[in-house]
Design an enzyme around this catalytic site. Sequence first.
Site, PDB file in Angstrom:
ATOM      1  N   GLU A  44       0.841  -1.208   0.000  1.00 19.61           N
ATOM      2  CA  GLU A  44       0.000   0.000   0.000  1.00 19.61           C
ATOM      3  C   GLU A  44       0.872   1.253   0.000  1.00 19.61           C
ATOM      4  O   GLU A  44       1.906   1.305   0.659  1.00 19.61           O
ATOM      5  CB  GLU A  44      -0.909   0.006   1.234  1.00 19.61           C
ATOM      6  CG  GLU A  44      -2.070  -0.960   1.154  1.00 19.61           C
ATOM      7  CD  GLU A  44      -2.976  -0.864   2.367  1.00 19.61           C
ATOM      8  OE1 GLU A  44      -2.815   0.079   3.171  1.00 19.61           O
ATOM      9  OE2 GLU A  44      -3.854  -1.737   2.511  1.00 19.61           O
ATOM     10  N   ARG A 101      -4.895   5.471 -24.953  1.00 22.31           N
ATOM     11  CA  ARG A 101      -5.233   4.749 -26.186  1.00 22.31           C
ATOM     12  C   ARG A 101      -6.566   4.005 -26.065  1.00 22.31           C
ATOM     13  O   ARG A 101      -7.122   3.565 -27.064  1.00 22.31           O
ATOM     14  CB  ARG A 101      -4.101   3.781 -26.552  1.00 22.31           C
ATOM     15  CG  ARG A 101      -2.886   4.516 -27.111  1.00 22.31           C
ATOM     16  CD  ARG A 101      -1.697   3.606 -27.305  1.00 22.31           C
ATOM     17  NE  ARG A 101      -1.036   3.322 -26.038  1.00 22.31           N
ATOM     18  CZ  ARG A 101       0.056   2.563 -25.922  1.00 22.31           C
ATOM     19  NH1 ARG A 101       0.577   2.016 -27.012  1.00 22.31           N
ATOM     20  NH2 ARG A 101       0.610   2.359 -24.749  1.00 22.31           N
ATOM     21  N   LYS A 197      -1.758   1.779 -44.658  1.00 25.02           N
ATOM     22  CA  LYS A 197      -1.585   0.356 -44.327  1.00 25.02           C
ATOM     23  C   LYS A 197      -2.905  -0.363 -44.464  1.00 25.02           C
ATOM     24  O   LYS A 197      -3.948   0.166 -44.113  1.00 25.02           O
ATOM     25  CB  LYS A 197      -1.150   0.198 -42.860  1.00 25.02           C
ATOM     26  CG  LYS A 197       0.257   0.615 -42.570  1.00 25.02           C
ATOM     27  CD  LYS A 197       0.595   0.342 -41.116  1.00 25.02           C
ATOM     28  CE  LYS A 197      -0.380   0.989 -40.172  1.00 25.02           C
ATOM     29  NZ  LYS A 197      -0.020   0.887 -38.776  1.00 25.02           N
ATOM     30  N   ASP A 223       5.181  10.487 -34.802  1.00 21.15           N
ATOM     31  CA  ASP A 223       4.043   9.876 -34.110  1.00 21.15           C
ATOM     32  C   ASP A 223       3.973  10.477 -32.711  1.00 21.15           C
ATOM     33  O   ASP A 223       4.928  11.131 -32.267  1.00 21.15           O
ATOM     34  CB  ASP A 223       4.218   8.349 -34.044  1.00 21.15           C
ATOM     35  CG  ASP A 223       2.882   7.611 -34.167  1.00 21.15           C
ATOM     36  OD1 ASP A 223       1.835   8.241 -33.913  1.00 21.15           O
ATOM     37  OD2 ASP A 223       2.888   6.421 -34.523  1.00 21.15           O
ATOM     38  N   ASP A 227       5.416   2.613 -28.973  1.00 15.31           N
ATOM     39  CA  ASP A 227       5.321   1.598 -27.922  1.00 15.31           C
ATOM     40  C   ASP A 227       6.240   0.422 -28.268  1.00 15.31           C
ATOM     41  O   ASP A 227       7.408   0.410 -27.907  1.00 15.31           O
ATOM     42  CB  ASP A 227       3.865   1.179 -27.744  1.00 15.31           C
ATOM     43  CG  ASP A 227       3.654   0.272 -26.534  1.00 15.31           C
ATOM     44  OD1 ASP A 227       4.658  -0.176 -25.940  1.00 15.31           O
ATOM     45  OD2 ASP A 227       2.496  -0.003 -26.174  1.00 15.31           O
ATOM     46  N   GLY A 230       6.696  -1.446 -33.683  1.00 15.72           N
ATOM     47  CA  GLY A 230       6.375  -2.231 -34.871  1.00 15.72           C
ATOM     48  C   GLY A 230       5.983  -1.360 -36.048  1.00 15.72           C
ATOM     49  O   GLY A 230       6.539  -1.473 -37.153  1.00 15.72           O
TER      50      GLY A 230
END
EC number: 2.7.6.1
Length: 316
Positions: A44, A101, A197, A223, A227, A230
């Site tokens: 905690e 996101r 894409k 961007d 993350d 890719g």
Amino acid sequence: MSTYVDPTLKVFTLNSNKELSKEIAQHIGIELGESSVTKFSDGEIQINIEESIRGCEVYVIQSTSDPVNQHLMELLIMIDALKRASAKTINVVMPYYGYARQDRKARAREPITAKLVANLLETAGATRVIAIDLHATQIQGFFDIPVDQLLGVPILANYFANKELDDIVIVSPDHGGVTRARKMADRLKAPIAIIDKRRPRPNVSEVMNIVGNIEGKTAILIDDIIDTAGTITLAANALVENGAKEVYACCTHPVLSGPAMDRIQNSQIKELVVTNTIVLPEEKKIDKVTQLSVAPLLGEAIIRVHEQLSVSKLFD
């Protein structure tokens, strides 16, 4: 360091980004507020504010980056502590807004976690949020308190302007980032291109079409978040295959999780430029990565909010 003389302005830091917080306090010309974050043996979180903040306008700096749930909980407990200690206003400075996101229901029975986080911050007692590059601008509407969204593009664009690269084109890695690419292109007086894409059918690799002229040019991919890297590394490789001379990449929030660093190291990206909204551990500080500071931007924004001046003027 010049000293900011208004004693009602207090800046506190939690654990996510202490170095950035020190830089921000230095830019403003004040000392960071005295507080401590400790844990009980069962995990905690306990927070103690070690100075009076009664009637003060308080700014708490915390990115909700990895470990996101711990950092979010620290922030909520700190807001509650400040509220109970009679702070006049509690301004949450979130260089990186985690869960951004998850901003809509993309599939049935999905949560909208970005909205849940907004509810939690407000319920805890936040009176304002200052963030940099929210993943989706509609997140501002998830709050019923003022939200100031700062932009990373000017910092990134300024860096590339000083590099004096030849014949550049700004590239958005997907349709969703076109507005961001356009803002950077306007600052660098460059054209834009878009990577289109599509996945023809499940488990078949993506087909990439490049909209715009990149032949023989220096491409700069932009961007908001990178993350697992890719998308950005596939985009960089596609640009080179289609005739780009060299490829740089940049983003505001270097999440860089999982295989990201290996992918960047082995990609066609010549240099990845990021900001320090999220701390980069030593193992991620590879030669290809350049990190720029958002401290002057956040420091200036805090002063402007405190003095009730326009924040948007920072981007004119």
